[in-house]
Design an enzyme around this catalytic site. Sequence first.
Site, PDB file in Angstrom:
ATOM      1  N   SER A  58     -25.512  11.796  11.993  1.00 12.00           N
ATOM      2  CA  SER A  58     -25.638  12.338  13.350  1.00 12.00           C
ATOM      3  C   SER A  58     -26.006  13.813  13.289  1.00 12.00           C
ATOM      4  O   SER A  58     -25.573  14.533  12.391  1.00 12.00           O
ATOM      5  CB  SER A  58     -24.324  12.186  14.114  1.00 12.00           C
ATOM      6  OG  SER A  58     -24.408  12.870  15.352  1.00 12.00           O
ATOM      7  N   TYR A  70     -15.354  12.759  14.952  1.00  7.92           N
ATOM      8  CA  TYR A  70     -16.615  12.026  14.744  1.00  7.92           C
ATOM      9  C   TYR A  70     -17.559  12.840  13.853  1.00  7.92           C
ATOM     10  O   TYR A  70     -18.162  12.308  12.907  1.00  7.92           O
ATOM     11  CB  TYR A  70     -17.249  11.744  16.102  1.00  7.92           C
ATOM     12  CG  TYR A  70     -18.603  11.085  16.069  1.00  7.92           C
ATOM     13  CD1 TYR A  70     -18.745   9.735  15.734  1.00  7.92           C
ATOM     14  CD2 TYR A  70     -19.758  11.802  16.394  1.00  7.92           C
ATOM     15  CE1 TYR A  70     -20.004   9.122  15.729  1.00  7.92           C
ATOM     16  CE2 TYR A  70     -21.015  11.195  16.389  1.00  7.92           C
ATOM     17  CZ  TYR A  70     -21.127   9.859  16.054  1.00  7.92           C
ATOM     18  OH  TYR A  70     -22.374   9.263  16.044  1.00  7.92           O
TER      19      TYR A  70
HETATM   20  N1  LIG Z   1     -26.514   6.818  20.231  1.00  7.97           N
HETATM   21  C1  LIG Z   1     -26.502   8.075  19.781  1.00  7.97           C
HETATM   22  O1  LIG Z   1     -26.749   9.021  20.547  1.00  7.97           O
HETATM   23  C2  LIG Z   1     -26.213   8.382  18.335  1.00  7.97           C
HETATM   24  C3  LIG Z   1     -26.395   9.699  17.911  1.00  7.97           C
HETATM   25  C4  LIG Z   1     -26.152  10.017  16.596  1.00  7.97           C
HETATM   26  C5  LIG Z   1     -25.741   9.048  15.727  1.00  7.97           C
HETATM   27  N2  LIG Z   1     -25.556   7.771  16.154  1.00  7.97           N
HETATM   28  C6  LIG Z   1     -25.133   6.772  15.175  1.00  7.97           C
HETATM   29  O2  LIG Z   1     -26.067   5.719  15.161  1.00  7.97           O
HETATM   30  C7  LIG Z   1     -25.407   4.506  14.819  1.00  7.97           C
HETATM   31  C8  LIG Z   1     -25.693   3.463  15.896  1.00  7.97           C
HETATM   32  O3  LIG Z   1     -25.278   3.976  17.141  1.00  7.97           O
HETATM   33  P1  LIG Z   1     -25.634   3.270  18.534  1.00  7.97           P
HETATM   34  O4  LIG Z   1     -25.749   4.346  19.525  1.00  7.97           O
HETATM   35  O5  LIG Z   1     -26.728   2.310  18.354  1.00  7.97           O
HETATM   36  O6  LIG Z   1     -24.239   2.514  18.794  1.00  7.97           O
HETATM   37  P2  LIG Z   1     -23.910   1.208  19.629  1.00  7.97           P
HETATM   38  O7  LIG Z   1     -24.897   1.033  20.710  1.00  7.97           O
HETATM   39  O8  LIG Z   1     -22.473   1.337  19.958  1.00  7.97           O
HETATM   40  O9  LIG Z   1     -24.119   0.018  18.544  1.00  7.97           O
HETATM   41  C9  LIG Z   1     -23.339   0.041  17.379  1.00  7.97           C
HETATM   42  C10 LIG Z   1     -23.777  -1.065  16.451  1.00  7.97           C
HETATM   43  O10 LIG Z   1     -22.948  -0.986  15.278  1.00  7.97           O
HETATM   44  C11 LIG Z   1     -22.232  -2.196  15.153  1.00  7.97           C
HETATM   45  N3  LIG Z   1     -20.880  -1.961  14.682  1.00  7.97           N
HETATM   46  C12 LIG Z   1     -19.935  -1.152  15.216  1.00  7.97           C
HETATM   47  N4  LIG Z   1     -18.793  -1.238  14.524  1.00  7.97           N
HETATM   48  C13 LIG Z   1     -19.027  -2.145  13.536  1.00  7.97           C
HETATM   49  C14 LIG Z   1     -18.239  -2.666  12.503  1.00  7.97           C
HETATM   50  N5  LIG Z   1     -16.962  -2.311  12.333  1.00  7.97           N
HETATM   51  N6  LIG Z   1     -18.798  -3.562  11.669  1.00  7.97           N
HETATM   52  C15 LIG Z   1     -20.080  -3.959  11.828  1.00  7.97           C
HETATM   53  N7  LIG Z   1     -20.867  -3.498  12.796  1.00  7.97           N
HETATM   54  C16 LIG Z   1     -20.350  -2.594  13.649  1.00  7.97           C
HETATM   55  C17 LIG Z   1     -22.212  -2.831  16.527  1.00  7.97           C
HETATM   56  O11 LIG Z   1     -22.028  -4.229  16.400  1.00  7.97           O
HETATM   57  P3  LIG Z   1     -20.958  -5.014  17.327  1.00  7.97           P
HETATM   58  O12 LIG Z   1     -21.412  -4.861  18.739  1.00  7.97           O
HETATM   59  O13 LIG Z   1     -21.019  -6.423  16.858  1.00  7.97           O
HETATM   60  O14 LIG Z   1     -19.647  -4.364  17.084  1.00  7.97           O
HETATM   61  C18 LIG Z   1     -23.596  -2.432  17.041  1.00  7.97           C
HETATM   62  O15 LIG Z   1     -24.583  -3.301  16.535  1.00  7.97           O
HETATM   63  C19 LIG Z   1     -23.924   4.839  14.669  1.00  7.97           C
HETATM   64  O16 LIG Z   1     -23.634   5.079  13.313  1.00  7.97           O
HETATM   65  C20 LIG Z   1     -23.797   6.121  15.468  1.00  7.97           C
HETATM   66  O17 LIG Z   1     -22.710   6.888  15.045  1.00  7.97           O
HETATM   67  C21 LIG Z   1     -25.778   7.413  17.447  1.00  7.97           C
END
Ligand SMILES: NC(=O)c1ccc[n+]([C@@H]2O[C@H](COP(=O)([O-])OP(=O)(O)OC[C@H]3O[C@@H](n4cnc5c(N)ncnc54)[C@H](OP(=O)(O)O)[C@@H]3O)[C@@H](O)[C@H]2O)c1
Length: 246
Positions: free
Chosen positions: A144, A158
């Site tokens: 991130s 986080y």
């Molecule tokens: N969105 C942002 O602005 C942002 C910014 C910086 C970094 N990130 C990072 O990018 C990544 C994805 O974020 P996102 O925004 O796409 O999040 P999201 O919409 O909440 O989706 C998270 C994904 O990760 C899976 N996941 C969560 N916990 C898990 C676990 N214990 N085991 C296996 N799968 C798991 C979820 O699957 P299930 O639904 O089946 O649980 C889902 O497919 C994360 O690492 C997040 O920290 C996001």
Amino acid sequence: MTNQREHEGKVALVLGGSRGIGAAIVERLAADGAKVAFTYASSADQAAALAARVASSGGEAAAFRADSADVADVESAFDLTLERFGRLDIVVVNAGILRLGTIDQISIEDFDRIVAVNIRGVFAALRKAATVLGKGGRILTIGSNIVDRVGFPGAGLYAMTKAAVATLVKGAAIDLASRGITVNNIQPGPIATDMTKEHVDFILPNVPLGRMGQPQEIAGLTSYLARDEAAFATGASLTMDGGYSV
Ligand SMILES: NC(=O)c1ccc[n+]([C@@H]2O[C@H](COP(=O)([O-])OP(=O)(O)OC[C@H]3O[C@@H](n4cnc5c(N)ncnc54)[C@H](OP(=O)(O)O)[C@@H]3O)[C@@H](O)[C@H]2O)c1
């Protein structure tokens, strides 16, 4: 450019691929020609729908339930991928959760859960990937941009987990360099997913480009770093955040 089939003949595993950024990465790697396995923890319906969407576009994807907080689950996702597709070239460790709370209020339970998924789960995946990938292998983590700037109260825990990922990637890159395996970390800024949907009004004034990023933009960078032509990048953390952390 999405249609060059850069990953034809390759197999990818995306940990945490059912929704958001991970789902966009699954679709992009499949559009670029890879066969893609991906994991989910609880979104079984969305995982099945994604696999069907990839198939209807002429690609191949397989969904496995595997909680990234469980080392045995993580390792078996690799084994199932090898069983199903016979090889593994690209590993993307995307699974991550958000827990917010100021240092005087956030709980030890939150600490344990976020460390289990965002640090321990990433470590387990890198460790297993190192035993499976061969020369030319690609490991990508999703960190991130908050590593560069903790811009609001309650984000420290986080941010700590994502800083751990950025540092682990440097060490793994050095460990695996002699085997021709690269390890890089992508640091998204605010991306429009379930994770951020309740925070958009708060986030937008801090984004110089004035909009949320799209999951497909992170997927494009991921696909690029998995290409042969990105072979000289390793140990890097690459930020894509609309200028948020500048
Ligand atoms: N969105 C942002 O602005 C942002 C910014 C910086 C970094 N990130 C990072 O990018 C990544 C994805 O974020 P996102 O925004 O796409 O999040 P999201 O919409 O909440 O989706 C998270 C994904 O990760 C899976 N996941 C969560 N916990 C898990 C676990 N214990 N085991 C296996 N799968 C798991 C979820 O699957 P299930 O639904 O089946 O649980 C889902 O497919 C994360 O690492 C997040 O920290 C996001």
